[in-house]
Design a protein around this motif. Structure first.
Motif, short mmCIF file in Angstrom:
data_model
loop_
_atom_site.label_atom_id
_atom_site.label_comp_id
_atom_site.label_asym_id
_atom_site.label_seq_id
_atom_site.Cartn_x
_atom_site.Cartn_y
_atom_site.Cartn_z
N GLU A 25 8.20 -41.57 -36.04
CA GLU A 25 9.32 -40.63 -35.99
C GLU A 25 10.66 -41.35 -35.93
O GLU A 25 11.69 -40.78 -36.26
CB GLU A 25 9.20 -39.67 -34.80
N GLY A 26 10.67 -42.63 -35.56
CA GLY A 26 11.91 -43.38 -35.48
C GLY A 26 12.33 -44.04 -36.77
O GLY A 26 13.48 -44.46 -36.90
N GLU A 27 11.42 -44.13 -37.74
CA GLU A 27 11.75 -44.80 -38.99
C GLU A 27 12.91 -44.14 -39.73
O GLU A 27 13.72 -44.81 -40.34
CB GLU A 27 10.53 -44.87 -39.90
N LEU A 28 12.97 -42.82 -39.70
CA LEU A 28 14.04 -42.09 -40.41
C LEU A 28 15.01 -41.41 -39.45
O LEU A 28 15.88 -40.66 -39.89
CB LEU A 28 13.43 -41.08 -41.37
N PHE A 29 14.87 -41.65 -38.16
CA PHE A 29 15.79 -41.10 -37.16
C PHE A 29 17.14 -41.80 -37.30
O PHE A 29 17.20 -43.00 -37.58
CB PHE A 29 15.20 -41.33 -35.76
N HIS A 30 18.22 -41.07 -37.12
CA HIS A 30 19.56 -41.65 -37.25
C HIS A 30 20.10 -42.05 -35.89
O HIS A 30 20.34 -41.21 -35.03
CB HIS A 30 20.50 -40.66 -37.93
N TYR A 31 20.33 -43.35 -35.72
CA TYR A 31 20.86 -43.91 -34.48
C TYR A 31 22.33 -44.27 -34.68
O TYR A 31 22.71 -44.77 -35.75
CB TYR A 31 20.12 -45.20 -34.10
N THR A 32 23.15 -44.07 -33.65
CA THR A 32 24.52 -44.55 -33.71
C THR A 32 24.47 -46.07 -33.54
O THR A 32 23.48 -46.61 -33.06
CB THR A 32 25.39 -43.93 -32.61
N ASN A 60 26.23 -43.17 -43.97
CA ASN A 60 27.53 -42.61 -43.67
C ASN A 60 27.50 -41.13 -44.00
O ASN A 60 27.21 -40.76 -45.12
CB ASN A 60 28.60 -43.32 -44.48
N ASN A 61 27.83 -40.29 -43.02
CA ASN A 61 27.85 -38.85 -43.27
C ASN A 61 29.25 -38.35 -43.58
O ASN A 61 29.51 -37.15 -43.51
CB ASN A 61 27.24 -38.09 -42.09
N GLY A 62 30.16 -39.25 -43.89
CA GLY A 62 31.52 -38.87 -44.19
C GLY A 62 32.46 -39.13 -43.03
O GLY A 62 33.65 -39.34 -43.23
N ARG A 63 31.94 -39.13 -41.82
CA ARG A 63 32.77 -39.38 -40.65
C ARG A 63 32.22 -40.48 -39.76
O ARG A 63 32.94 -41.32 -39.26
CB ARG A 63 32.90 -38.09 -39.84
N ASP A 64 30.92 -40.47 -39.56
CA ASP A 64 30.28 -41.42 -38.65
C ASP A 64 29.29 -42.29 -39.39
O ASP A 64 28.79 -41.93 -40.46
CB ASP A 64 29.54 -40.68 -37.53
#
Length: 94
Positions: A25-32, A60-64
């Motif tokens: 579940e962590g392979e595609l999870f988005h971490y800051t 990049n989601n456009g902001r973060d």
């Protein structure tokens, strides 16, 4: 009269109960970047700076900027230094 010093230190929010990057579940999870620093060989600020300089892959989601578990594992492999092994001695030529 002097100006007041900066008293508001901004600390990044880190979510709780994050899946490990190597888990399914962590392979595609988005971490800051600050969350990824738990598993990467760099601090959160360094990872954020590396993303800004485009030295590492990130989302990049456009902001973060975010890193997936696969990208964190790739960073760890890329900057891991393996021990030096001496080459085997050549046989003496008679």
């Amino acid at each position: 009269m002097t100006a007041p010093g900066a008293t508001n230190k901004r600390t990044p929010k880190i979510r709780e109960n994050l899946p490990a990057p190597t888990s399914p579940e962590g392979e595609l999870f988005h971490y800051t970047p600050y969350e990824a620093a738990q598993w990467a060989p760099f601090s959160g600020r360094t990872i954020a700076d590396m993303c800004a300089r485009r030295e590492i892959e990130y989302v990049n989601n456009g902001r973060d900027n975010y890193l997936t578990g696969l990208q964190i594992a790739a960073i760890s492999r890329r900057f891991t230094i393996s021990p030096f092994s001496k080459p085997a001695r050549a046989k003496a030529v008679a």
